[in-house]
Enzyme design. Sequence first.
Site, PDB file in Angstrom:
ATOM      1  N   CYS A 191       0.836  -1.199   0.000  1.00 54.17           N
ATOM      2  CA  CYS A 191       0.000   0.000   0.000  1.00 54.17           C
ATOM      3  C   CYS A 191       0.875   1.255   0.000  1.00 54.17           C
ATOM      4  O   CYS A 191       1.556   1.529  -0.983  1.00 54.17           O
ATOM      5  CB  CYS A 191      -0.991  -0.033   1.162  1.00 54.17           C
ATOM      6  SG  CYS A 191      -2.372   1.130   0.946  1.00 54.17           S
ATOM      7  N   HIS A 218      -3.569  -5.123   0.341  1.00 52.87           N
ATOM      8  CA  HIS A 218      -3.049  -5.573   1.633  1.00 52.87           C
ATOM      9  C   HIS A 218      -3.018  -7.102   1.703  1.00 52.87           C
ATOM     10  O   HIS A 218      -3.920  -7.733   2.269  1.00 52.87           O
ATOM     11  CB  HIS A 218      -3.896  -4.997   2.773  1.00 52.87           C
ATOM     12  CG  HIS A 218      -3.607  -3.557   3.055  1.00 52.87           C
ATOM     13  ND1 HIS A 218      -2.629  -3.161   3.943  1.00 52.87           N
ATOM     14  CD2 HIS A 218      -4.136  -2.424   2.526  1.00 52.87           C
ATOM     15  CE1 HIS A 218      -2.580  -1.833   3.977  1.00 52.87           C
ATOM     16  NE2 HIS A 218      -3.485  -1.367   3.131  1.00 52.87           N
ATOM     17  N   GLU A 236      -1.402  -8.996   3.554  1.00 49.32           N
ATOM     18  CA  GLU A 236      -1.263  -9.547   4.903  1.00 49.32           C
ATOM     19  C   GLU A 236      -2.590 -10.075   5.452  1.00 49.32           C
ATOM     20  O   GLU A 236      -2.609 -10.864   6.401  1.00 49.32           O
ATOM     21  CB  GLU A 236      -0.659  -8.500   5.854  1.00 49.32           C
ATOM     22  CG  GLU A 236      -1.552  -7.342   6.226  1.00 49.32           C
ATOM     23  CD  GLU A 236      -1.553  -6.195   5.216  1.00 49.32           C
ATOM     24  OE1 GLU A 236      -2.097  -5.124   5.537  1.00 49.32           O
ATOM     25  OE2 GLU A 236      -1.004  -6.386   4.099  1.00 49.32           O
TER      26      GLU A 236
END
Length: 238
Positions: free
Chosen positions: A112, A215, A217
């Site tokens: 990001c 994102h 993650e």
Amino acid sequence: MNQPLIGLTLDSDEGEGIAKSARYGLRANYADAIAEAGGMPVGLPHALDAVDSYADRLDALVVTGGAFDVDPAMFGANGKHATVTLKPNRTNFELGVTKAMLARKKPVLGICGGEQLLNVILGGTLIQHIEDEVTDSLLHEQPNPRHTPGHAVKVTPGSLLHKISGEAEIKVNSAHHQAVKSVGPGVVVNAVAADGVIEGIEDPRLPFCIGVQWHPEFRIGAADKKLFQALIAAASPK
């Protein structure tokens, strides 16, 4: 076998709340994604005089996202959009440690805002506010939860991201109002949204240098997990 040491850049505040003392912060899923892929995550305090020591010891770096922006002056913009929020101390640290890792040709993953900073380091520029510069843009700040997809991106054939993911299209989550505008010399665009917004970059001159606008993650799909697995593989002793 020893787990590769993966540095995670930390967010910071200036002492808000009851404690009135500056604090570092990191969402747990960044560390969880690294650990799940076989790495050892470690948070990096913003010590500018330690960037070379960090880079010497780390096996890879993840430049994390956050609710702030890269200073437009860093990519030669004439002005600053009203929506732009800065964190100079964090940005200066991330700039230094990322450059130090790239100089050592160690793996770097920008996520990001981390992708946006990586793009600027590599000679690119940024869109300061998507809605003002992209006609009929998608909702890049998705209203639905981050653990669900907001839109899809087309993956560039032949790119490292394509080799890692094995997919021509990836459904991603989206939480940004800025984006890559142009890339630097030699940098490859590896993912693009349907509205034309660049969603990923990489530098093929380096062993592993990838930035993604979403994102991963949150690990909402197989491609996200494969990206962290590839980072750990690149950081592991050969």
